[in-house]
Design an enzyme around this catalytic site. Structure first.
Site, PDB file in Angstrom:
ATOM      1  N   ASP A  21       0.836  -1.193   0.000  1.00 35.61           N
ATOM      2  CA  ASP A  21       0.000   0.000   0.000  1.00 35.61           C
ATOM      3  C   ASP A  21       0.880   1.255   0.000  1.00 35.61           C
ATOM      4  O   ASP A  21       0.673   2.170  -0.778  1.00 35.61           O
ATOM      5  CB  ASP A  21      -0.968   0.008   1.202  1.00 35.61           C
ATOM      6  CG  ASP A  21      -0.290  -0.237   2.552  1.00 35.61           C
ATOM      7  OD1 ASP A  21       0.936  -0.470   2.601  1.00 35.61           O
ATOM      8  OD2 ASP A  21      -1.000  -0.188   3.577  1.00 35.61           O
ATOM      9  N   ASP A  45       7.281   3.280   3.242  1.00 39.91           N
ATOM     10  CA  ASP A  45       7.617   4.362   4.178  1.00 39.91           C
ATOM     11  C   ASP A  45       9.105   4.257   4.517  1.00 39.91           C
ATOM     12  O   ASP A  45       9.950   4.700   3.750  1.00 39.91           O
ATOM     13  CB  ASP A  45       6.692   4.236   5.397  1.00 39.91           C
ATOM     14  CG  ASP A  45       6.908   5.318   6.443  1.00 39.91           C
ATOM     15  OD1 ASP A  45       7.527   6.346   6.128  1.00 39.91           O
ATOM     16  OD2 ASP A  45       6.450   5.145   7.595  1.00 39.91           O
ATOM     17  N   LYS A  77       6.243   7.078   0.033  1.00 36.76           N
ATOM     18  CA  LYS A  77       6.413   8.187   0.999  1.00 36.76           C
ATOM     19  C   LYS A  77       7.877   8.181   1.431  1.00 36.76           C
ATOM     20  O   LYS A  77       8.305   7.316   2.185  1.00 36.76           O
ATOM     21  CB  LYS A  77       5.466   7.945   2.192  1.00 36.76           C
ATOM     22  CG  LYS A  77       5.415   9.095   3.156  1.00 36.76           C
ATOM     23  CD  LYS A  77       4.328   8.909   4.205  1.00 36.76           C
ATOM     24  CE  LYS A  77       4.727   7.981   5.312  1.00 36.76           C
ATOM     25  NZ  LYS A  77       3.739   7.935   6.412  1.00 36.76           N
ATOM     26  N   PHE A 103       0.618  11.362   7.256  1.00 35.88           N
ATOM     27  CA  PHE A 103       0.092  10.029   7.555  1.00 35.88           C
ATOM     28  C   PHE A 103      -1.203   9.866   6.771  1.00 35.88           C
ATOM     29  O   PHE A 103      -2.188  10.563   6.996  1.00 35.88           O
ATOM     30  CB  PHE A 103      -0.130   9.816   9.062  1.00 35.88           C
ATOM     31  CG  PHE A 103      -0.263   8.350   9.355  1.00 35.88           C
ATOM     32  CD1 PHE A 103       0.863   7.548   9.535  1.00 35.88           C
ATOM     33  CD2 PHE A 103      -1.513   7.743   9.388  1.00 35.88           C
ATOM     34  CE1 PHE A 103       0.754   6.179   9.742  1.00 35.88           C
ATOM     35  CE2 PHE A 103      -1.631   6.380   9.604  1.00 35.88           C
ATOM     36  CZ  PHE A 103      -0.493   5.601   9.785  1.00 35.88           C
ATOM     37  N   LEU A 104      -1.163   8.939   5.814  1.00 32.88           N
ATOM     38  CA  LEU A 104      -2.244   8.830   4.838  1.00 32.88           C
ATOM     39  C   LEU A 104      -3.185   7.678   5.192  1.00 32.88           C
ATOM     40  O   LEU A 104      -2.736   6.630   5.682  1.00 32.88           O
ATOM     41  CB  LEU A 104      -1.669   8.621   3.437  1.00 32.88           C
ATOM     42  CG  LEU A 104      -0.557   9.607   3.045  1.00 32.88           C
ATOM     43  CD1 LEU A 104      -0.147   9.395   1.596  1.00 32.88           C
ATOM     44  CD2 LEU A 104      -0.978  11.049   3.267  1.00 32.88           C
ATOM     45  N   ASP A 119      -4.662   2.306   6.804  1.00 39.71           N
ATOM     46  CA  ASP A 119      -5.389   2.515   8.071  1.00 39.71           C
ATOM     47  C   ASP A 119      -4.634   3.411   9.036  1.00 39.71           C
ATOM     48  O   ASP A 119      -3.422   3.610   8.930  1.00 39.71           O
ATOM     49  CB  ASP A 119      -5.611   1.162   8.764  1.00 39.71           C
ATOM     50  CG  ASP A 119      -4.340   0.636   9.421  1.00 39.71           C
ATOM     51  OD1 ASP A 119      -3.310   0.547   8.733  1.00 39.71           O
ATOM     52  OD2 ASP A 119      -4.359   0.347  10.628  1.00 39.71           O
ATOM     53  N   ARG A 140      -9.702   2.194   6.428  1.00 35.20           N
ATOM     54  CA  ARG A 140      -9.290   1.409   5.255  1.00 35.20           C
ATOM     55  C   ARG A 140     -10.348   1.446   4.161  1.00 35.20           C
ATOM     56  O   ARG A 140     -10.056   1.319   2.981  1.00 35.20           O
ATOM     57  CB  ARG A 140      -9.072  -0.065   5.628  1.00 35.20           C
ATOM     58  CG  ARG A 140      -7.872  -0.331   6.518  1.00 35.20           C
ATOM     59  CD  ARG A 140      -7.571  -1.831   6.521  1.00 35.20           C
ATOM     60  NE  ARG A 140      -6.739  -2.250   7.637  1.00 35.20           N
ATOM     61  CZ  ARG A 140      -5.408  -2.194   7.638  1.00 35.20           C
ATOM     62  NH1 ARG A 140      -4.756  -1.727   6.605  1.00 35.20           N
ATOM     63  NH2 ARG A 140      -4.723  -2.609   8.694  1.00 35.20           N
TER      64      ARG A 140
HETATM   65  P1  IMP Z   1       7.689   0.585   6.177  1.00 35.80           P
HETATM   66  O1  IMP Z   1       8.051  -0.805   6.606  1.00 35.80           O
HETATM   67  O2  IMP Z   1       8.153   1.635   7.146  1.00 35.80           O
HETATM   68  O3  IMP Z   1       8.050   0.906   4.743  1.00 35.80           O
HETATM   69  O4  IMP Z   1       6.131   0.724   6.321  1.00 35.80           O
HETATM   70  C1  IMP Z   1       5.294   0.046   5.540  1.00 35.80           C
HETATM   71  C2  IMP Z   1       3.948  -0.139   6.229  1.00 35.80           C
HETATM   72  O5  IMP Z   1       3.693   0.834   7.253  1.00 35.80           O
HETATM   73  C3  IMP Z   1       2.867   0.062   5.226  1.00 35.80           C
HETATM   74  O6  IMP Z   1       2.583  -1.128   4.546  1.00 35.80           O
HETATM   75  C4  IMP Z   1       1.716   0.535   6.090  1.00 35.80           C
HETATM   76  O7  IMP Z   1       1.039  -0.573   6.630  1.00 35.80           O
HETATM   77  C5  IMP Z   1       2.370   1.302   7.209  1.00 35.80           C
HETATM   78  N1  IMP Z   1       2.375   2.758   6.925  1.00 35.80           N
HETATM   79  C6  IMP Z   1       3.433   3.554   6.678  1.00 35.80           C
HETATM   80  N2  IMP Z   1       3.073   4.825   6.445  1.00 35.80           N
HETATM   81  C7  IMP Z   1       1.731   4.838   6.537  1.00 35.80           C
HETATM   82  C8  IMP Z   1       0.745   5.874   6.345  1.00 35.80           C
HETATM   83  O8  IMP Z   1       1.012   7.049   6.038  1.00 35.80           O
HETATM   84  N3  IMP Z   1      -0.553   5.488   6.523  1.00 35.80           N
HETATM   85  C9  IMP Z   1      -0.924   4.216   6.834  1.00 35.80           C
HETATM   86  N4  IMP Z   1      -0.039   3.218   6.985  1.00 35.80           N
HETATM   87  C10 IMP Z   1       1.275   3.528   6.843  1.00 35.80           C
HETATM   88 MG    MG Z   2       0.771  -2.339   5.054  1.00 35.25          MG
END
Ligand code: IMP
Ligand code: MG
Length: 177
Positions: free
Chosen positions: A97, A100, A128, A149-150, A156, A162
């Site tokens: 989705d 980050d 992001k 934060f989206l 979610d 969601r």
């Molecule tokens: P990462 O492991 O930090 O890249 O984060 C990935 C996961 O964090 C995504 O699949 C989301 O489930 C959650 N996440 C990160 N940023 C956001 C946001 O802005 N909104 C909602 N979920 C987020």
């Molecule tokens: Mg996720």
């Protein structure tokens, strides 16, 4: 009260998903594509994306959790369950989705590579990039954004939002705006 600031409309989303589906259909035309969605967040994006493809595709899902009920990452990614699809010699596209910090993808790619795929690439609905801690990148994305934060379209906050059909930037209180 949390405030939802509109970022992408349903129409924006439809166009952008169709655009990357066209690109993926062309790039994977002669390949054996397996899309692996990261639950729960990717479920709506993946459902829309596969219906816009005009090439054969197998699908599977994995589950990873890193956030609990907070809007900041704890930096740990837990993978739950095994990948059941036979991906040996196939071309895997991991569907997220939102990318980050990159921790989730960075943990998932080696787990997939152990299963002998021909290639592994990443498709994230949203890229992001402000907090990226890894050299992971999205090979395909519908939208790049610095931070925030989206929520909506599968994304979610504490398991809420969601189901919203569009994407919003969630402002939890005025101090964060
Ligand atoms: P990462 O492991 O930090 O890249 O984060 C990935 C996961 O964090 C995504 O699949 C989301 O489930 C959650 N996440 C990160 N940023 C956001 C946001 O802005 N909104 C909602 N979920 C987020
Ligand atoms: Mg996720």
């Amino acid at each position: 009260m949390p405030k939802l600031v509109p970022l992408l409309t349903e129409n924006d989303i439809r166009k952008r998903v169709a655009d990357i589906a066209r690109k993926i259909s062309s790039d994977y035309a002669d390949k054996q594509l397996v899309m692996i969605g990261v639950l729960k967040g990717a479920f709506i994006f993946m459902a829309d994306l596969v219906r816009c493809l005009d090439i054969p595709v197998e699908i599977d899902f994995v589950r990873a959790s890193s956030y609990g009920d907070s809007d900041t990452s704890c930096g740990e990614v837990k993978l739950q369950g095994d990948i059941t699809a036979d991906i040996r010699d196939k071309d895997v596209l991991l569907i997220e989705d939102i990318l980050d910090t990159g921790q989730t993808v960075q943990n998932l790619i080696p787990a997939l590579e152990c299963l002998g795929p021909r290639s592994v690439k990443v498709c994230a609905f949203i890229d992001k990039y402000e907090r990226r801690q890894t050299d992971c990148h999205a090979d395909y994305t519908c939208h790049s954004v610095e931070g925030g934060f989206l929520v909506g379209y599968g994304l979610d906050y504490a398991e809420q939002y969601r189901n919203l059909p569009a994407i919003y930037d969630l402002k939890l209180n005025s101090a964060r705006e």
